[in-house]
Write a protein that holds these residues in place. Structure first.
Motif, short mmCIF file in Angstrom:
data_model
loop_
_atom_site.label_atom_id
_atom_site.label_comp_id
_atom_site.label_asym_id
_atom_site.label_seq_id
_atom_site.Cartn_x
_atom_site.Cartn_y
_atom_site.Cartn_z
N GLU A 144 0.04 -0.12 -4.42
CA GLU A 144 1.20 0.31 -5.20
C GLU A 144 1.70 -0.81 -6.11
O GLU A 144 2.00 -0.58 -7.29
N GLU B 136 0.82 -1.20 0.00
CA GLU B 136 0.00 0.00 0.00
C GLU B 136 0.87 1.27 0.00
O GLU B 136 1.98 1.28 0.53
N ASN B 137 0.32 2.33 -0.60
CA ASN B 137 0.96 3.64 -0.61
C ASN B 137 -0.13 4.70 -0.56
O ASN B 137 -0.86 4.90 -1.54
N ASN B 138 -0.27 5.36 0.59
CA ASN B 138 -1.29 6.39 0.79
C ASN B 138 -2.70 5.85 0.54
O ASN B 138 -3.54 6.48 -0.11
N GLY B 139 -2.95 4.62 1.03
CA GLY B 139 -4.28 4.04 0.93
C GLY B 139 -4.61 3.40 -0.40
O GLY B 139 -5.75 2.97 -0.60
#
Length: 234
Positions: free
Chosen positions: A78, A72-75
């Motif tokens: 990724e 995950e990356n900022n919700g």
């Protein structure tokens, strides 16, 4: 005693309702026992210096589940780490995803079981530990090459102390330079003899006798010359 048609119909209805209720209860309980998202557990682990994500399935009914892991990356997803199929057991079936996770990284674990779990994620999302599996070696501090070693306290002396000559230096400066040895008699020996002679108590007597001898000698020479002159005149 005969049973009326009305009573028979009522009995059939009651049996039908009871059967439907039992089927509904059995169906719900069967679904509950078959598979549930709460039966899945994910954790970030280490195998030596390598990171892993481990998913455990404790399904009593032994249904096949498809498990997918996403970084995950900022919700948002990724990248997809991997996907595996696991068959649950009462003791717990485990699958492992090789992932060198960074400290504090967040992962979403998705589970899909046909007719039971329709692409649901384990909540909350998996958060990696704060310490990485591989420990970084800290370099030993080295002194820069441009820096010179600091002088020791004993080597540094105040300017005032260096300007003042020491007692050993003053004594060595006042001492006369020794001359090379020569064949001539040393003046110090004569001076010492004169000093010893002057200190003798017979110095006055010797000087008087010497003076008298000089006078007598001079008189004798004078009278001798007069006699010679008189003889030559006759």
């Amino acid at each position: 005693m005969s049973i009326s048609r009305r009573n028979a119909r009522r009995s059939v209805r009651i049996l039908g309702l009871a059967s439907a209720s039992a089927a509904l209860v059995l169906g719900v309980s069967g679904q509950a026992l078959a598979c549930n998202i709460s039966e899945f557990k994910a954790e970030a682990t280490c195998k030596g210096e390598k990171g892993q994500i481990t998913v455990t399935d404790r399904d009593f009914s032994g249904q096949k589940a498809t498990v997918s892991v996403f970084l995950e990356n900022n919700g948002a997803d990724e990248k997809k780490i991997g996907e595996q199929v696991v068959t649950g057991t009462k003791e717990g079936a485990t699958i492992v995803f090789d992932e060198d996770w960074a400290p504090g990284a967040v992962y979403r674990v998705n589970v899909n079981v046909p007719r039971f779990i329709n692409n649901k994620s384990i909540e909350p999302n998996l958060t990696a530990p704060a310490t990485a599996c591989k420990k970084e070696e800290s370099p030993s501090p080295t002194a820069p090459a441009s820096e010179s070693p600091a002088p020791t306290p004993s080597a540094s002396t105040p300017a005032e102390d260096s300007a003042t000559p020491s007692a050993s230096e003053s004594s060595s400066a006042a001492a006369p330079v020794s001359e090379a040895p020569s064949n001539a008699p040393s003046a110090a020996i004569g001076d010492s003899n004169l000093a010893e002679t002057g200190a003798n108590s017979n110095t006055g007597l010797i000087a008087g006798v010497a003076g008298a001898l000089v006078v007598v000698g001079g008189g004798a020479v004078y009278f001798g010359m007069r006699r010679r002159g008189a003889k030559s005149g006759n």
